[in-house]
Write a protein that holds these residues in place. Structure first.
Motif, PDB file in Angstrom:
ATOM      1  N   ILE A   1     -48.988 -10.252  10.331  1.00 41.61           N
ATOM      2  CA  ILE A   1     -48.317  -8.951  10.168  1.00 41.61           C
ATOM      3  C   ILE A   1     -47.040  -8.902  11.002  1.00 41.61           C
ATOM      4  O   ILE A   1     -46.014  -8.385  10.560  1.00 41.61           O
TER       5      ILE A   1
ATOM      6  N   TYR B   1     -50.639 -13.808   6.439  1.00 43.21           N
ATOM      7  CA  TYR B   1     -51.870 -13.134   6.886  1.00 43.21           C
ATOM      8  C   TYR B   1     -53.029 -14.117   6.992  1.00 43.21           C
ATOM      9  O   TYR B   1     -53.720 -14.167   8.023  1.00 43.21           O
TER      10      TYR B   1
ATOM     11  N   SER C   1     -52.437  -3.938   7.697  1.00 46.14           N
ATOM     12  CA  SER C   1     -52.736  -3.397   9.033  1.00 46.14           C
ATOM     13  C   SER C   1     -53.981  -2.523   9.033  1.00 46.14           C
ATOM     14  O   SER C   1     -54.600  -2.315  10.086  1.00 46.14           O
ATOM     15  N   THR C   2     -54.359  -2.023   7.859  1.00 47.04           N
ATOM     16  CA  THR C   2     -55.539  -1.151   7.767  1.00 47.04           C
ATOM     17  C   THR C   2     -56.747  -1.865   7.147  1.00 47.04           C
ATOM     18  O   THR C   2     -57.701  -1.212   6.727  1.00 47.04           O
TER      19      THR C   2
ATOM     20  N   THR D   1     -53.326 -10.372  12.550  1.00 50.15           N
ATOM     21  CA  THR D   1     -52.282  -9.611  13.251  1.00 50.15           C
ATOM     22  C   THR D   1     -50.994 -10.407  13.399  1.00 50.15           C
ATOM     23  O   THR D   1     -49.892  -9.865  13.216  1.00 50.15           O
TER      24      THR D   1
ATOM     25  N   LYS E   1     -55.276 -15.492  10.177  1.00 53.07           N
ATOM     26  CA  LYS E   1     -56.674 -15.078  10.095  1.00 53.07           C
ATOM     27  C   LYS E   1     -57.607 -16.280  10.105  1.00 53.07           C
ATOM     28  O   LYS E   1     -58.671 -16.250  10.751  1.00 53.07           O
TER      29      LYS E   1
ATOM     30  N   ILE F   1     -47.403  -4.146   4.510  1.00 54.72           N
ATOM     31  CA  ILE F   1     -47.703  -4.238   5.945  1.00 54.72           C
ATOM     32  C   ILE F   1     -48.734  -3.176   6.331  1.00 54.72           C
ATOM     33  O   ILE F   1     -49.677  -3.448   7.094  1.00 54.72           O
ATOM     34  N   ILE F   2     -48.574  -1.965   5.807  1.00 55.11           N
ATOM     35  CA  ILE F   2     -49.554  -0.896   6.073  1.00 55.11           C
ATOM     36  C   ILE F   2     -50.914  -1.271   5.495  1.00 55.11           C
ATOM     37  O   ILE F   2     -51.957  -1.063   6.137  1.00 55.11           O
TER      38      ILE F   2
ATOM     39  N   GLY G   1     -58.251  -1.273   2.988  1.00 51.43           N
ATOM     40  CA  GLY G   1     -56.926  -0.900   3.484  1.00 51.43           C
ATOM     41  C   GLY G   1     -56.274   0.203   2.679  1.00 51.43           C
ATOM     42  O   GLY G   1     -56.634   0.459   1.528  1.00 51.43           O
TER      43      GLY G   1
ATOM     44  N   SER H   1     -58.023 -13.229  13.061  1.00 52.51           N
ATOM     45  CA  SER H   1     -57.306 -11.960  12.869  1.00 52.51           C
ATOM     46  C   SER H   1     -55.954 -12.244  12.234  1.00 52.51           C
ATOM     47  O   SER H   1     -55.296 -13.232  12.595  1.00 52.51           O
TER      48      SER H   1
END
Length: 585
Positions: free
Chosen positions: A400, A386, A214-215, A397, A390, A210-211, A222, A395
């Motif tokens: 996520i 994802y 998210s990056t 988001t 997207k 997830i991190i 990321g 996106s």
């Protein structure tokens, strides 16, 4: 199939057992050991159940005077144990603990890669149903035994009782003892700790993904967390779970029910949301007929691939023994404990199949989902979520957020698993089966086995330290736990259909004449999956591809039996009562 069951809403019942010679009176004196226990005949030994308004009902209080004695309480005292934990869980709460540990969102999400790689849609869709049917057989057999012996010791205690007077010590030893001289737990408690470790570590890995997403994802610069960060997340999660499990049982009941609701709603949300959002969808023909043989493991045989692919389903459908371990905190546990086991399996099979169908309809390119260089780093379901958002919205988001839904479900799963662990440690310590038993057996003012909770959390953290040295070794340890758990499930069932097939006295829930048949089906299924999960999963076989499971399980068994022969048979006598005496049951 007709299954006799006297499930009913009885709050105050007296269960009695009689034998041919002395009725029930000797039973209630709590014999000091199995060798002194009366032999109960099949003909005359059925437990009778009084109606709630019967004049024979005696509203006995617990040892502390706080809890009105219900059927589960009566049976616990009859088995030789005091009521020390607060009996406050409803049948819904009991179900919720097992259901949240099974947690289809946890098992399917974390092992979806295995199913995709070995067989693909066919294994995912049909393998789940195959595993579900046989798991229900195991659950029914366990539920029948749980109804007769509703104790927190669960499998360990069941084996001792069902093996008979001569074999009781060895049966309970082999099911759930420890090797004190090696300081290495090799019992059911160890296996449960390994499962809790696996669940928490899986959540830590999902948070890592997830991190990463998210990056920017792996292809967008990321952040890729190191193994030390993942371990730190794992430790932090265990700390939070230990705090929650230190709360009174009424709070745990609330969280358990919340977990059940979250899992059900989460499954329905994701199984509808993901296919709807995905711009590209798989055809029904692909979902129900496509068999993936491109596994990169050198295995071409479809039957072999299908059997290996069952790992995802069978790994997910574990943990329902929690209903038994929570029985001393469940109202009318001899009735509601079995309900919790059976309902958690049945509902999990149904909603899990729906989740698999919904997600698999969003699968269009298996190699890309399994590619380690995709945005999610090869985490298939994360990549599906994802890319679905997207591709439609520009996106990821939304994907996520969907992963966060899964993460919360895994969080609850790990929380409930720690609860179950602590109750097993409590039961073992009550029987003097662990170092410092007097400490781990203590309960606080809220009647929570507080020290057992924190011990379980600490051990689960220590077990994850192996991931720093070798992730392969860590994965092998958790894989062994799955087989070990099912072997532990099968042992009391095996004793019930062999040594105790004439003397077993069923509780309010029983399978009637089908009990022996279903029991043998359960035992044979466990033998089958134990062999399957010990087979090589990649060729050619090297030190990196060798399946170390049979070596580890076999070595474990040899050590346990050897120690029994050399030492334990001289002093270990089985479970210990604590009603009026500290003798053996």
């Amino acid at each position: 199939m007709h299954i006799k069951s006297s499930f009913s809403k009885q709050n105050h019942i007296i269960s009695s057992r009689s034998n041919q010679g002395g009725g029930d009176s000797k039973r209630r004196n709590f014999p000091h050991s199995f060798s002194e226990a009366p032999v109960v005949s099949k003909k005359g030994g059925a437990r009778s159940v009084m109606k709630p308004n019967s004049q024979n009902v005696i509203p006995i209080q617990s040892q502390t005077g706080k809890h009105p004695q219900d059927s589960g309480h009566s049976r616990l005292n009859e088995l030789g144990y005091k009521q020390e934990l607060k009996r406050d869980l409803s049948v819904l709460s009991n179900f919720a603990f097992s259901f949240s540990i099974i947690s289809v969102l946890t098992g399917i999400t974390t092992l979806y890669n295995t199913g995709l790689n070995f067989g693909g849609p066919v294994v995912l869709v049909y393998g789940w149903l195959v595993a579900g049917v046989f798991t229900m057989a195991v659950g029914l057999s366990m539920a029948e035994i749980c109804s007769s012996y509703p104790t927190s010791g669960g499998l360990y205690y069941w084996s001792a009782k069902l093996a008979g007077r001569s074999w009781a010590p060895f049966a309970s030893w082999i099911t759930g003892w420890e090797i004190q001289h090696t300081k290495h737990l090799i019992n059911f408690v160890y296996l449960q700790w390994a499962v809790t470790t696996s669940i928490n570590f899986s959540l830590a890995q999902l948070i890592e993904v997830i991190i990463l997403l998210s990056t920017g994802g792996k292809n967008g610069g990321g952040y890729v967390a190191s193994k030390y960060i993942v371990l730190a997340i794992h430790g932090g999660l265990l700390f939070v779970h230990a705090i929650i499990n230190s709360l009174p049982i009424s709070w745990l009941s609330f969280f358990g029910q919340l977990a059940a609701v979250w899992n059900i709603l989460g499954v329905f949300f994701l199984m509808i949301c993901i296919p709807v959002v995905s711009k590209e969808k798989a055809s029904a023909e692909f979902v129900f007929t496509h068999f993936n043989t491109d596994n990169g493991a050198g295995i071409d045989s479809k039957p072999y691939i299908f059997l290996i692919g069952l790992l995802m389903s069978q790994y997910t459908l574990t943990g329902y023994d929690a209903s038994a371990h929570m029985s001393e905190e469940t109202k009318s546990a001899d009735i509601n404990g079995p309900k919790g086991i059976i309902s958690s399996i049945g509902i999990s099979v149904i909603v899990g199949w729906g989740y698999l169908l919904g997600i698999t309809f969003a699968v269009t390119d298996i190699p890309q989902l399994l590619n380690q260089n995709n945005d999610a780093g090869g985490y298939a379901i994360a990549e599906i979520f994802y890319q679905a958002f997207k591709s439609r919205f520009g996106s990821g988001t939304g994907g996520i957020i969907c992963l966060l839904v899964v993460a919360v479900a895994i969080f609850f799963c790990a929380m409930s698993s720690l609860t179950s662990n602590s109750r097993m440690v409590y039961a073992f310590s009550r029987d003097g089966a662990m170092p410092l038993s007097s400490l781990w057996h203590k309960v606080n003012k809220q009647e929570v086995p507080i020290y057992a909770v924190w011990l379980s959390a600490f051990i689960a953290f220590c077990m994850a330290l192996t991931s720093l040295g070798s992730i392969v070794a860590f994965q092998a340890m958790t894989s062994i736990a799955v087989i070990g758990l099912y072997i532990a499930y099968a042992l009391p069932i095996f004793f019930r259909v062999t040594l105790a097939h004439k003397t077993f006295v069923p509780g309010p829930f029983n399978l009637g004449r089908y009990g022996i048949v279903i029991g043998w089906i359960s035992v044979l299924w466990v033998v089958t999956i134990s062999v399957l999960f010990s087979l090589p999963v990649a060729y050619p076989i090297t030190d990196q591809t060798l399946n170390y499971t049979p070596v580890a399980v076999g070595g474990l068994f040899i050590i346990v039996v050897s120690y029994w022969i050399v030492s334990a048979r001289h002093w270990f006598k089985g479970p210990i009562t604590n009603v009026g005496t500290s003798s053996n049951v």
